[in-house]
Design a protein around this motif. Sequence first.
Motif, PDB file in Angstrom:
ATOM      1  N   TRP A 160       0.684  -1.103  -0.017  1.00  0.00           N
ATOM      2  CA  TRP A 160       0.074   0.015   0.075  1.00  0.00           C
ATOM      3  C   TRP A 160       0.990   1.310   0.207  1.00  0.00           C
ATOM      4  CZ3 TRP A 160      -4.074  -0.889   4.499  1.00  0.00           C
ATOM      5  CH2 TRP A 160      -4.686  -2.056   4.331  1.00  0.00           C
ATOM      6  N   ASP A 161       0.531   2.237  -0.897  1.00  0.00           N
ATOM      7  CA  ASP A 161       1.223   3.503  -0.678  1.00  0.00           C
ATOM      8  C   ASP A 161       1.002   4.122   0.355  1.00  0.00           C
ATOM      9  OD1 ASP A 161       2.698   2.880  -3.081  1.00  0.00           O
ATOM     10  OD2 ASP A 161       1.295   3.943  -4.582  1.00  0.00           O
ATOM     11  N   VAL A 162      -0.369   4.373   0.830  1.00  0.00           N
ATOM     12  CA  VAL A 162      -0.787   5.282   1.939  1.00  0.00           C
ATOM     13  C   VAL A 162      -1.743   4.582   2.864  1.00  0.00           C
ATOM     14  CG1 VAL A 162      -2.054   7.362   2.391  1.00  0.00           C
ATOM     15  CG2 VAL A 162      -0.645   7.153  -0.029  1.00  0.00           C
ATOM     16  N   VAL A 163      -1.388   4.931   4.164  1.00  0.00           N
ATOM     17  CA  VAL A 163      -2.311   4.579   5.067  1.00  0.00           C
ATOM     18  C   VAL A 163      -2.890   5.823   5.735  1.00  0.00           C
ATOM     19  CG1 VAL A 163      -2.823   3.413   7.367  1.00  0.00           C
ATOM     20  CG2 VAL A 163      -1.642   2.311   5.384  1.00  0.00           C
ATOM     21  N   ILE A 164      -4.187   6.131   5.856  1.00  0.00           N
ATOM     22  CA  ILE A 164      -4.684   7.374   6.376  1.00  0.00           C
ATOM     23  C   ILE A 164      -5.727   6.952   7.618  1.00  0.00           C
ATOM     24  CG2 ILE A 164      -6.106   9.355   6.245  1.00  0.00           C
ATOM     25  CD1 ILE A 164      -5.451   9.626   3.438  1.00  0.00           C
ATOM     26  N   SER A 165      -5.258   7.063   8.984  1.00  0.00           N
ATOM     27  CA  SER A 165      -6.176   6.675   9.956  1.00  0.00           C
ATOM     28  C   SER A 165      -6.750   7.737  11.017  1.00  0.00           C
ATOM     29  CB  SER A 165      -5.495   5.638  10.609  1.00  0.00           C
ATOM     30  OG  SER A 165      -6.098   5.326  11.909  1.00  0.00           O
ATOM     31  N   ASN A 166      -8.072   7.470  11.165  1.00  0.00           N
ATOM     32  CA  ASN A 166      -8.636   8.502  12.052  1.00  0.00           C
ATOM     33  C   ASN A 166      -9.577   7.622  13.082  1.00  0.00           C
ATOM     34  OD1 ASN A 166     -10.209  10.315  13.481  1.00  0.00           O
ATOM     35  ND2 ASN A 166     -11.377  10.977  11.908  1.00  0.00           N
ATOM     36  N   PRO A 167      -8.692   6.733  13.753  1.00  0.00           N
ATOM     37  CA  PRO A 167      -9.454   5.893  14.767  1.00  0.00           C
ATOM     38  C   PRO A 167      -9.830   6.387  15.881  1.00  0.00           C
ATOM     39  CG  PRO A 167      -6.947   6.061  15.406  1.00  0.00           C
ATOM     40  CD  PRO A 167      -7.231   7.038  14.062  1.00  0.00           C
ATOM     41  N   PRO A 168     -10.642   5.605  16.720  1.00  0.00           N
ATOM     42  CA  PRO A 168     -11.020   6.210  18.104  1.00  0.00           C
ATOM     43  C   PRO A 168      -9.669   6.678  18.881  1.00  0.00           C
ATOM     44  CG  PRO A 168     -12.471   4.390  17.582  1.00  0.00           C
ATOM     45  CD  PRO A 168     -11.129   4.346  16.539  1.00  0.00           C
ATOM     46  N   TYR A 169      -9.807   7.643  19.483  1.00  0.00           N
ATOM     47  CA  TYR A 169      -8.565   8.124  20.086  1.00  0.00           C
ATOM     48  C   TYR A 169      -8.689   8.789  21.399  1.00  0.00           C
ATOM     49  CZ  TYR A 169      -8.939  12.262  17.347  1.00  0.00           C
ATOM     50  OH  TYR A 169      -9.548  13.620  16.766  1.00  0.00           O
ATOM     51  N   ILE A 170      -9.945   8.758  21.903  1.00  0.00           N
ATOM     52  CA  ILE A 170     -10.359   9.616  23.187  1.00  0.00           C
ATOM     53  C   ILE A 170     -10.457   8.879  24.429  1.00  0.00           C
ATOM     54  CG2 ILE A 170     -11.770  11.136  24.274  1.00  0.00           C
ATOM     55  CD1 ILE A 170     -12.613  12.088  21.350  1.00  0.00           C
ATOM     56  N   SER A 171      -9.679   8.669  25.454  1.00  0.00           N
ATOM     57  CA  SER A 171      -9.672   7.883  26.450  1.00  0.00           C
ATOM     58  C   SER A 171     -11.028   7.981  27.157  1.00  0.00           C
ATOM     59  CB  SER A 171      -8.694   8.212  27.481  1.00  0.00           C
ATOM     60  OG  SER A 171      -8.942   9.558  27.973  1.00  0.00           O
ATOM     61  N   PRO A 172     -11.504   6.913  27.675  1.00  0.00           N
ATOM     62  CA  PRO A 172     -12.653   7.163  28.478  1.00  0.00           C
ATOM     63  C   PRO A 172     -12.887   8.463  29.326  1.00  0.00           C
ATOM     64  CG  PRO A 172     -12.158   4.838  28.428  1.00  0.00           C
ATOM     65  CD  PRO A 172     -10.863   5.655  27.904  1.00  0.00           C
ATOM     66  N   LYS A 173     -11.682   8.597  30.210  1.00  0.00           N
ATOM     67  CA  LYS A 173     -11.689   9.834  31.003  1.00  0.00           C
ATOM     68  C   LYS A 173     -11.946  10.937  30.334  1.00  0.00           C
ATOM     69  CE  LYS A 173      -8.816  11.797  34.633  1.00  0.00           C
ATOM     70  NZ  LYS A 173      -7.517  11.728  35.423  1.00  0.00           N
ATOM     71  N   ALA A 174     -11.062  10.984  29.233  1.00  0.00           N
ATOM     72  CA  ALA A 174     -11.164  12.546  28.515  1.00  0.00           C
ATOM     73  C   ALA A 174     -12.464  12.621  27.864  1.00  0.00           C
ATOM     74  CB  ALA A 174     -10.068  12.471  27.502  1.00  0.00           C
ATOM     75  N   PHE A 175     -13.181  11.522  27.356  1.00  0.00           N
ATOM     76  CA  PHE A 175     -14.513  11.485  26.731  1.00  0.00           C
ATOM     77  C   PHE A 175     -15.615  12.297  27.646  1.00  0.00           C
ATOM     78  CE2 PHE A 175     -18.697   9.530  25.697  1.00  0.00           C
ATOM     79  CZ  PHE A 175     -18.823  10.007  24.467  1.00  0.00           C
ATOM     80  N   ARG A 176     -15.471  11.948  29.166  1.00  0.00           N
ATOM     81  CA  ARG A 176     -16.370  12.545  29.980  1.00  0.00           C
ATOM     82  C   ARG A 176     -16.349  14.039  29.946  1.00  0.00           C
ATOM     83  NH1 ARG A 176     -14.580   8.027  32.884  1.00  0.00           N
ATOM     84  NH2 ARG A 176     -13.146   9.181  34.109  1.00  0.00           N
ATOM     85  N   THR A 177     -15.026  14.686  29.620  1.00  0.00           N
ATOM     86  CA  THR A 177     -14.916  16.014  29.704  1.00  0.00           C
ATOM     87  C   THR A 177     -15.274  16.769  28.215  1.00  0.00           C
ATOM     88  OG1 THR A 177     -12.424  15.833  28.994  1.00  0.00           O
ATOM     89  CG2 THR A 177     -13.049  15.748  31.368  1.00  0.00           C
ATOM     90  N   THR A 178     -15.515  15.938  27.262  1.00  0.00           N
ATOM     91  CA  THR A 178     -15.798  16.437  25.755  1.00  0.00           C
ATOM     92  C   THR A 178     -17.187  17.477  26.054  1.00  0.00           C
ATOM     93  OG1 THR A 178     -16.930  14.562  25.250  1.00  0.00           O
ATOM     94  CG2 THR A 178     -14.647  14.848  24.517  1.00  0.00           C
ATOM     95  N   SER A 179     -17.267  18.525  24.837  1.00  0.00           N
ATOM     96  CA  SER A 179     -18.594  19.061  24.865  1.00  0.00           C
ATOM     97  C   SER A 179     -19.905  18.166  24.808  1.00  0.00           C
ATOM     98  CB  SER A 179     -18.542  19.982  23.920  1.00  0.00           C
ATOM     99  OG  SER A 179     -18.549  19.092  22.605  1.00  0.00           O
TER     100      SER A 179
END
Length: 170
Positions: free
Chosen positions: A19-38
């Motif tokens: 493969w020439d390119v890999v683009i990734s937007n995986p889930p990356y927010i920790s459960p603790k940080a998710f509680r502080t998102t808007s």
Amino acid sequence: MSRDCKDTICTTPILKTDWDVVISNPPYISPKAFRTTSRSVRNFEPGLALVPPPQNAINLGETTELGHATNEGDTLYPGILGIATKVNTKLAVLEVSNLEQAIRVASIALDTEYWDTVEVWRDSLNSNGPQAREGAAQPNLLVVEGHKILLWGDGNARAVVCRKNDGKYV
């Protein structure tokens, strides 16, 4: 890290090609940080798209061998990078949430010993990005585990960019 993936996902036919390119937007927010998102994020974005499953539930490549995915938001990156090396990727772009996570992900990438160049890109590349005008500001330099990493742009860190083939753009 070995480039031999032994897991089921690494033996599928599509992963036996380059493969020439890999683009990734995986889930990356920790459960603790998710509680502080808007509230709008918590109420309208699917949690599975934002928060990765626990590390012991993941079987993407060799996530446990690298030993870096200790932050719950980082659990998918070692496997994604393992697959990228398996398929001889020339360019990998991995979305991250902030500079701290970018440094951790860059460290995971560097530990593969596969990439020629690992960079961190911020929100705005206009002032000093890789395509910057002559005379524009130069990137900042980060040193992670003795490796030099270019930090491009202004604002929050948004992506870790890994290149093979002497760091040339594909």
